[in-house]
Design a protein around this motif. Sequence first.
Motif, PDB file in Angstrom:
ATOM      1  N   ASP A  31       0.818  -1.215   0.000  1.00  0.00           N
ATOM      2  CA  ASP A  31       0.000   0.000   0.000  1.00  0.00           C
ATOM      3  C   ASP A  31       0.851   1.264   0.000  1.00  0.00           C
ATOM      4  O   ASP A  31       0.501   2.257  -0.633  1.00  0.00           O
ATOM      5  CB  ASP A  31      -0.926   0.015   1.222  1.00  0.00           C
ATOM      6  N   ALA A  32       1.977   1.245   0.695  1.00  0.00           N
ATOM      7  CA  ALA A  32       2.801   2.444   0.846  1.00  0.00           C
ATOM      8  C   ALA A  32       3.330   2.958  -0.483  1.00  0.00           C
ATOM      9  O   ALA A  32       3.396   4.169  -0.708  1.00  0.00           O
ATOM     10  CB  ALA A  32       3.957   2.176   1.814  1.00  0.00           C
ATOM     11  N   LYS A  33       3.694   2.062  -1.395  1.00  0.00           N
ATOM     12  CA  LYS A  33       4.195   2.502  -2.700  1.00  0.00           C
ATOM     13  C   LYS A  33       3.118   3.265  -3.462  1.00  0.00           C
ATOM     14  O   LYS A  33       3.391   4.280  -4.091  1.00  0.00           O
ATOM     15  CB  LYS A  33       4.673   1.297  -3.519  1.00  0.00           C
ATOM     16  N   ILE A  34       1.901   2.791  -3.384  1.00  0.00           N
ATOM     17  CA  ILE A  34       0.789   3.469  -4.062  1.00  0.00           C
ATOM     18  C   ILE A  34       0.485   4.793  -3.378  1.00  0.00           C
ATOM     19  O   ILE A  34       0.241   5.804  -4.036  1.00  0.00           O
ATOM     20  CB  ILE A  34      -0.451   2.559  -4.117  1.00  0.00           C
ATOM     21  N   ASP A  35       0.522   4.806  -2.044  1.00  0.00           N
ATOM     22  CA  ASP A  35       0.290   6.054  -1.304  1.00  0.00           C
ATOM     23  C   ASP A  35       1.311   7.119  -1.692  1.00  0.00           C
ATOM     24  O   ASP A  35       0.954   8.282  -1.899  1.00  0.00           O
ATOM     25  CB  ASP A  35       0.344   5.810   0.207  1.00  0.00           C
ATOM     26  N   ARG A  36       2.585   6.735  -1.798  1.00  0.00           N
ATOM     27  CA  ARG A  36       3.625   7.691  -2.188  1.00  0.00           C
ATOM     28  C   ARG A  36       3.393   8.212  -3.605  1.00  0.00           C
ATOM     29  O   ARG A  36       3.563   9.406  -3.878  1.00  0.00           O
ATOM     30  CB  ARG A  36       5.013   7.059  -2.066  1.00  0.00           C
ATOM     31  N   GLU A  55       0.462   8.455  -5.162  1.00  0.00           N
ATOM     32  CA  GLU A  55      -0.698   9.351  -5.140  1.00  0.00           C
ATOM     33  C   GLU A  55      -0.331  10.714  -4.566  1.00  0.00           C
ATOM     34  O   GLU A  55      -0.778  11.745  -5.078  1.00  0.00           O
ATOM     35  CB  GLU A  55      -1.855   8.723  -4.356  1.00  0.00           C
ATOM     36  N   ARG A  56       0.475  10.739  -3.500  1.00  0.00           N
ATOM     37  CA  ARG A  56       0.920  12.016  -2.932  1.00  0.00           C
ATOM     38  C   ARG A  56       1.736  12.807  -3.949  1.00  0.00           C
ATOM     39  O   ARG A  56       1.590  14.023  -4.080  1.00  0.00           O
ATOM     40  CB  ARG A  56       1.713  11.805  -1.649  1.00  0.00           C
TER      41      ARG A  56
END
Length: 108
Positions: A88-93, A95-96
């Motif tokens: 999830d963190a890779k996608i969150d980064r 998107e940010r």
Amino acid sequence: MLVAFSVAPSGTGRSDGSVHDAVAAAVRVVRTSGLRHRTTSMFTELEGEWDEVMDVVKRATEAVLPFGSRVSLVLKADIRPGRTGEIDAKIDRLERALESDADPSPEA
């Protein structure tokens, strides 16, 4: 470790080329594994330790074997020791970064 993989039979004898039953058998293995995962139209992503991820990939591949005379496996891995939650963190980064007004050039 993150792994994206796709597994499909060939030589199925199906005239329409559909492999959804075989893919469903593989995805069942993934979903019962207890590992964090995500399935899209083209790949399934898994997150966990090397041995447990590779065991799931192996069992998912074996689940597809009965559906054809051979099996194709495509696998891509992101091995980053000490990191968890990256599925999830890779996608969150990403998107940010897309939402940011900052200059995306590396020199900025």
